[in-house]
Design a protein around this motif. Structure first.
Motif, PDB file in Angstrom:
ATOM      1  N   UNK A  55       0.838  -1.231  -0.031  1.00  0.00           N
ATOM      2  CA  UNK A  55      -0.102   0.099  -0.015  1.00  0.00           C
ATOM      3  C   UNK A  55       0.860   1.191   0.194  1.00  0.00           C
ATOM      4  N   UNK A  56       0.473   2.214  -0.469  1.00  0.00           N
ATOM      5  CA  UNK A  56       1.058   3.631  -0.391  1.00  0.00           C
ATOM      6  C   UNK A  56       0.354   4.281   0.577  1.00  0.00           C
ATOM      7  N   UNK A  57       0.969   4.728   1.680  1.00  0.00           N
ATOM      8  CA  UNK A  57       0.364   5.131   2.886  1.00  0.00           C
ATOM      9  C   UNK A  57       1.022   6.763   3.186  1.00  0.00           C
ATOM     10  N   UNK A  58       0.061   7.513   3.816  1.00  0.00           N
ATOM     11  CA  UNK A  58       0.692   8.863   4.187  1.00  0.00           C
ATOM     12  C   UNK A  58       0.057   9.121   5.469  1.00  0.00           C
ATOM     13  N   UNK A  59       0.685  10.016   6.510  1.00  0.00           N
ATOM     14  CA  UNK A  59       0.307   9.899   7.865  1.00  0.00           C
ATOM     15  C   UNK A  59       0.023  11.764   8.046  1.00  0.00           C
ATOM     16  N   UNK A  60      -0.667  12.034   9.143  1.00  0.00           N
ATOM     17  CA  UNK A  60      -0.549  13.139   9.741  1.00  0.00           C
ATOM     18  C   UNK A  60      -0.747  13.128  11.190  1.00  0.00           C
ATOM     19  N   UNK A  61       0.141  13.646  12.040  1.00  0.00           N
ATOM     20  CA  UNK A  61       0.102  13.374  13.663  1.00  0.00           C
ATOM     21  C   UNK A  61      -1.007  14.398  14.223  1.00  0.00           C
ATOM     22  N   UNK A  82      -1.453  -0.521  -4.097  1.00  0.00           N
ATOM     23  CA  UNK A  82      -0.873   0.272  -5.142  1.00  0.00           C
ATOM     24  C   UNK A  82      -1.478  -0.247  -6.327  1.00  0.00           C
ATOM     25  N   UNK A  83      -2.189  -1.410  -6.324  1.00  0.00           N
ATOM     26  CA  UNK A  83      -2.759  -2.068  -7.763  1.00  0.00           C
ATOM     27  C   UNK A  83      -3.859  -0.930  -8.103  1.00  0.00           C
ATOM     28  N   UNK A  84      -4.356  -0.462  -7.172  1.00  0.00           N
ATOM     29  CA  UNK A  84      -5.668   0.652  -7.742  1.00  0.00           C
ATOM     30  C   UNK A  84      -4.879   1.937  -7.983  1.00  0.00           C
ATOM     31  N   UNK A  85      -3.810   2.359  -7.293  1.00  0.00           N
ATOM     32  CA  UNK A  85      -2.947   3.438  -7.828  1.00  0.00           C
ATOM     33  C   UNK A  85      -2.498   3.374  -9.220  1.00  0.00           C
ATOM     34  N   UNK A  86      -1.727   2.236  -9.677  1.00  0.00           N
ATOM     35  CA  UNK A  86      -1.187   1.909 -10.670  1.00  0.00           C
ATOM     36  C   UNK A  86      -2.161   1.581 -11.713  1.00  0.00           C
ATOM     37  N   UNK A  87      -3.287   0.963 -11.470  1.00  0.00           N
ATOM     38  CA  UNK A  87      -4.293   0.945 -12.313  1.00  0.00           C
ATOM     39  C   UNK A  87      -4.973   2.220 -12.812  1.00  0.00           C
ATOM     40  N   UNK A  88      -5.059   3.004 -12.113  1.00  0.00           N
ATOM     41  CA  UNK A  88      -5.533   4.534 -12.437  1.00  0.00           C
ATOM     42  C   UNK A  88      -4.562   5.099 -13.159  1.00  0.00           C
ATOM     43  N   UNK A  89      -2.972   4.798 -12.851  1.00  0.00           N
ATOM     44  CA  UNK A  89      -2.067   5.503 -13.591  1.00  0.00           C
ATOM     45  C   UNK A  89      -1.959   4.818 -15.038  1.00  0.00           C
TER      46      UNK A  89
END
Length: 210
Positions: A55-61, A82-89
Motif C-alpha cells: 500500500x501507499x500510505x501517508x500520515x498526519x500527527x 498500489x494496484x488501484x493507484x497503478x491501475x488509475x495510472x
C-alpha cells in the motif's frame, strides 16, 4: 477513496473500519517507523492489516495539546492499494497516449496543409503558367500571393515575358520592313527592265527604218 486508520505509538489501531480499538496492530513496527520517519510524509508499506498487497500510505500527527502533554501520540494514516493507484495510472497513461496520437495526427494534417499552401499550390500555378506560355498566351499572369515563396520568381518571369513580347513586336516590325524593302527592290528591278526594253525598242525601230 483511501482507507483511514488512527494508530498510537505502539502501533495499535485506535480506529479502523469494523475493528474494536486496541484489538489489532496496523503492521510490523519497522514498517510503521519507516512511514513516520519518512521526510516526504508517505511511504510504501508491506503486510498492512486489511490489505493483501503493498500500500501507499501517508500520515498526519494529531497535535492536540491535551494528548501531547500526557505523552500520547496518535497518527492518522491514509492507505491505498498500489494496484488501484497503478491501475488509475495505467488508465491515465493510455488516455494520455491516445491524446498524444490525436495531437500528432492533427499536427501532421496541419503541416500538410501548410506545406500545400506554401509549396504545392504555387508549384502547380507555375506549371499552369508555363503550359499557357508554351501555347503562346504571353498575357497570362500567375496568381501568386505576396507571402508565397515564388513571388519574386513569378515577378522575374513576368518581366522576362514582357521583354520577350517587346522583342517579338520589334522582330515582327523588322520582318515587315524587310519584306516591304524586298518587294520595293523587286518592283524597282521589274520597272528598270521594262524601261530598258522600252528604250531599246525605241532605238532599234529608227535604226531599222534607216
Amino acid at each position: 477513496t483511501s482507507t483511514l486508520a488512527i494508530v498510537d505509538k505502539r502501533n495499535y489501531l485506535l480506529f479502523y473500519p469494523g475493528i474494536k480499538p486496541f484489538a489489532q496492530k496496523l503492521c510490523d513496527y519497522e514498517e510503521l517507523q519507516k512511514l513516520l520517519n519518512s521526510k516526504t510524509g508517505y511511504a510504501m508499506m508491506n503486510r498492512v492489516f486489511g490489505h493483501t498487497g503493498p500500500v501507499l500510505a501517508g500520515f498526519s500527527r494529531i497535535k492536540n495539546p491535551l494528548l501531547l502533554e500526557r505523552g500520547i501520540e496518535w497518527d492518522v494514516i491514509a492507505m491505498k492499494d498500489t494496484k488501484e493507484i497503478y491501475g488509475g495510472l495505467g488508465k491515465f497513461v493510455v488516455e494520455t497516449s491516445i491524446l498524444c496520437i490525436v495531437l500528432i495526427m492533427l499536427a501532421v494534417f496541419a503541416t500538410a496543409h501548410i506545406f500545400k499552401e506554401l509549396y504545392v499550390r504555387p508549384t502547380a500555378e507555375l506549371e499552369k503558367w508555363m503550359k499557357r506560355i508554351s501555347l503562346g498566351d504571353l498575357d497570362h499572369k500567375m496568381d501568386v500571393r505576396e507571402d508565397e515563396f515564388i513571388k519574386e520568381l513569378a515577378d522575374s518571369l513576368h518581366a522576362m515575358v514582357d521583354s520577350l513580347k517587346v522583342n517579338m513586336v520589334s522582330a515582327a516590325l523588322l520582318n515587315y520592313e524587310t519584306d516591304k524593302r524586298l518587294e520595293a527592290e523587286e518592283e524597282f528591278k521589274r520597272r528598270s527592265e521594262n524601261i530598258e526594253q522600252l528604250v531599246k525598242s525605241q532605238i532599234e525601230q529608227p535604226a531599222l527604218s534607216m
